[in-house]
Design a protein around this motif. Structure first.
Motif, PDB file in Angstrom:
ATOM      1  N   ALA A  31       0.814  -1.212   0.000  1.00 54.70           N
ATOM      2  CA  ALA A  31       0.000   0.000   0.000  1.00 54.70           C
ATOM      3  C   ALA A  31       0.851   1.267   0.000  1.00 54.70           C
ATOM      4  O   ALA A  31       0.323   2.367   0.095  1.00 54.70           O
ATOM      5  CB  ALA A  31      -0.928   0.000   1.218  1.00 54.70           C
ATOM      6  N   TYR A  32       2.172   1.122  -0.109  1.00 58.42           N
ATOM      7  CA  TYR A  32       3.044   2.292  -0.114  1.00 58.42           C
ATOM      8  C   TYR A  32       2.827   3.118  -1.390  1.00 58.42           C
ATOM      9  O   TYR A  32       2.468   2.578  -2.440  1.00 58.42           O
ATOM     10  CB  TYR A  32       4.521   1.889  -0.037  1.00 58.42           C
ATOM     11  N   ASP A  33       3.099   4.400  -1.300  1.00 59.09           N
ATOM     12  CA  ASP A  33       3.044   5.292  -2.453  1.00 59.09           C
ATOM     13  C   ASP A  33       4.217   4.950  -3.375  1.00 59.09           C
ATOM     14  O   ASP A  33       5.378   5.090  -2.984  1.00 59.09           O
ATOM     15  CB  ASP A  33       3.132   6.741  -1.966  1.00 59.09           C
ATOM     16  N   GLN A  34       3.905   4.505  -4.585  1.00 60.06           N
ATOM     17  CA  GLN A  34       4.962   4.061  -5.496  1.00 60.06           C
ATOM     18  C   GLN A  34       5.969   5.161  -5.804  1.00 60.06           C
ATOM     19  O   GLN A  34       7.153   4.894  -6.002  1.00 60.06           O
ATOM     20  CB  GLN A  34       4.338   3.533  -6.796  1.00 60.06           C
ATOM     21  N   SER A  35       5.525   6.409  -5.798  1.00 58.49           N
ATOM     22  CA  SER A  35       6.438   7.510  -6.129  1.00 58.49           C
ATOM     23  C   SER A  35       7.521   7.700  -5.081  1.00 58.49           C
ATOM     24  O   SER A  35       8.525   8.359  -5.321  1.00 58.49           O
ATOM     25  CB  SER A  35       5.649   8.819  -6.295  1.00 58.49           C
ATOM     26  N   ALA A  38      12.206   4.312  -4.452  1.00 57.30           N
ATOM     27  CA  ALA A  38      13.268   4.465  -5.453  1.00 57.30           C
ATOM     28  C   ALA A  38      14.007   3.146  -5.632  1.00 57.30           C
ATOM     29  O   ALA A  38      14.130   2.355  -4.694  1.00 57.30           O
ATOM     30  CB  ALA A  38      14.243   5.551  -5.015  1.00 57.30           C
ATOM     31  N   ASP A  39      14.479   2.906  -6.850  1.00 58.41           N
ATOM     32  CA  ASP A  39      15.346   1.746  -7.059  1.00 58.41           C
ATOM     33  C   ASP A  39      16.554   1.884  -6.141  1.00 58.41           C
ATOM     34  O   ASP A  39      17.148   2.955  -6.024  1.00 58.41           O
ATOM     35  CB  ASP A  39      15.816   1.678  -8.516  1.00 58.41           C
ATOM     36  N   GLY A  40      16.895   0.800  -5.454  1.00 60.75           N
ATOM     37  CA  GLY A  40      18.005   0.826  -4.505  1.00 60.75           C
ATOM     38  C   GLY A  40      17.561   1.072  -3.077  1.00 60.75           C
ATOM     39  O   GLY A  40      18.360   0.946  -2.141  1.00 60.75           O
ATOM     40  N   ALA A  41      16.272   1.421  -2.886  1.00 62.22           N
ATOM     41  CA  ALA A  41      15.759   1.641  -1.529  1.00 62.22           C
ATOM     42  C   ALA A  41      15.720   0.316  -0.771  1.00 62.22           C
ATOM     43  O   ALA A  41      15.635  -0.761  -1.361  1.00 62.22           O
ATOM     44  CB  ALA A  41      14.360   2.252  -1.586  1.00 62.22           C
ATOM     45  N   TRP A  63       3.395  -2.130  -6.680  1.00 69.27           N
ATOM     46  CA  TRP A  63       4.217  -3.329  -6.559  1.00 69.27           C
ATOM     47  C   TRP A  63       5.684  -2.915  -6.614  1.00 69.27           C
ATOM     48  O   TRP A  63       6.034  -1.868  -7.141  1.00 69.27           O
ATOM     49  CB  TRP A  63       3.936  -4.345  -7.679  1.00 69.27           C
ATOM     50  N   TYR A  64       6.529  -3.739  -6.016  1.00 70.17           N
ATOM     51  CA  TYR A  64       7.980  -3.532  -6.144  1.00 70.17           C
ATOM     52  C   TYR A  64       8.645  -4.905  -6.206  1.00 70.17           C
ATOM     53  O   TYR A  64       8.059  -5.911  -5.770  1.00 70.17           O
ATOM     54  CB  TYR A  64       8.541  -2.678  -5.005  1.00 70.17           C
TER      55      TYR A  64
END
Length: 202
Positions: A31-35, A38-41, A63-64
């Motif tokens: 449910a996190y805000d995709q914006s 960041a890649d690498g987070a 999704w991530y």
């Protein structure tokens, strides 16, 4: 760095073995805000610090993707994760954030197994067992991280220890689904580890 305060429950959408099965690419819905991803987070999944390698939105849901390497698959419960597995999630700690739990690295030490579950009014007491190597770092009133959740140890007897789960934690995490035989990721308290090391060096 994390605190063991779960901020979302995610669900694995796909598990794709790559590198001859030595690495699993996981796609997790949350449910996190995709914006803000960041890649690498770093996002802790059931207590495992995992690096985001991609993210997006599908069907209005974020999704991530992360990779679980050979070491993670060998030493944590990640090897048994499949589509539909629910995960406790926590974003990495930011400077200035409230430290509501305790200092958690996201480097899982091993696995503990639930050996008893006692139902109490709106609560549950779990007794777990872990290896003797890890049990020496667990003390009554001390902290322990189980599936990414910061918990206070109630009792300790040899390699077994108990934790009491309050109503909020039962509903805000996946802990309510634990049953006898469930295997969970365990990270012992960093302070206890250093204290033991200092004692050994005397």
């Amino acid at each position: 760095m994390f605190t063991g305060i779960v901020t979302d429950i995610g669900e694995i959408e796909t598990v794709k073995p790559v590198a001859q099965g030595q690495l699993h690419r996981l796609r997790i819905r949350c449910a996190y805000d995709q914006s803000t991803i960041a890649d690498g987070a770093s996002i802790a999944s059931n207590g495992i610090c995992m690096t985001v390698v991609g993210s997006g939105i599908e069907g209005g849901k974020t999704w991530y993707e992360v990779d679980a390497g050979a070491e993670t698959l060998a030493k944590t419960t990640a090897s048994a994760w499949a589509a539909g597995t629910r995960l406790n999630l926590e974003r990495a700690l930011k400077i200035g954030d409230e430290l509501g739990g305790h200092i958690v690295t996201g480097h899982v030490d091993g696995i503990a197994k639930v050996v008893a579950r006692e139902e109490l009014p709106d609560m549950a007491r779990f007794t777990l067992e872990t290896s003797r190597e890890l049990a020496r770092f667990i003390a009554p009133k001390g902290s322990v991280t189980l599936d990414g959740t910061s918990l206070t140890v109630n009792t300790v007897e040899d390699t077994k220890f108990s934790v009491l789960i309050i109503p909020h934690t039962l509903t805000a995490t996946i802990l309510g689904g634990w049953q006898v035989g469930s295997e969970v990721n365990i990270e012992v308290d960093l302070m206890a580890r250093y204290a033991a090391r200092l004692s050994e060096m005397k």
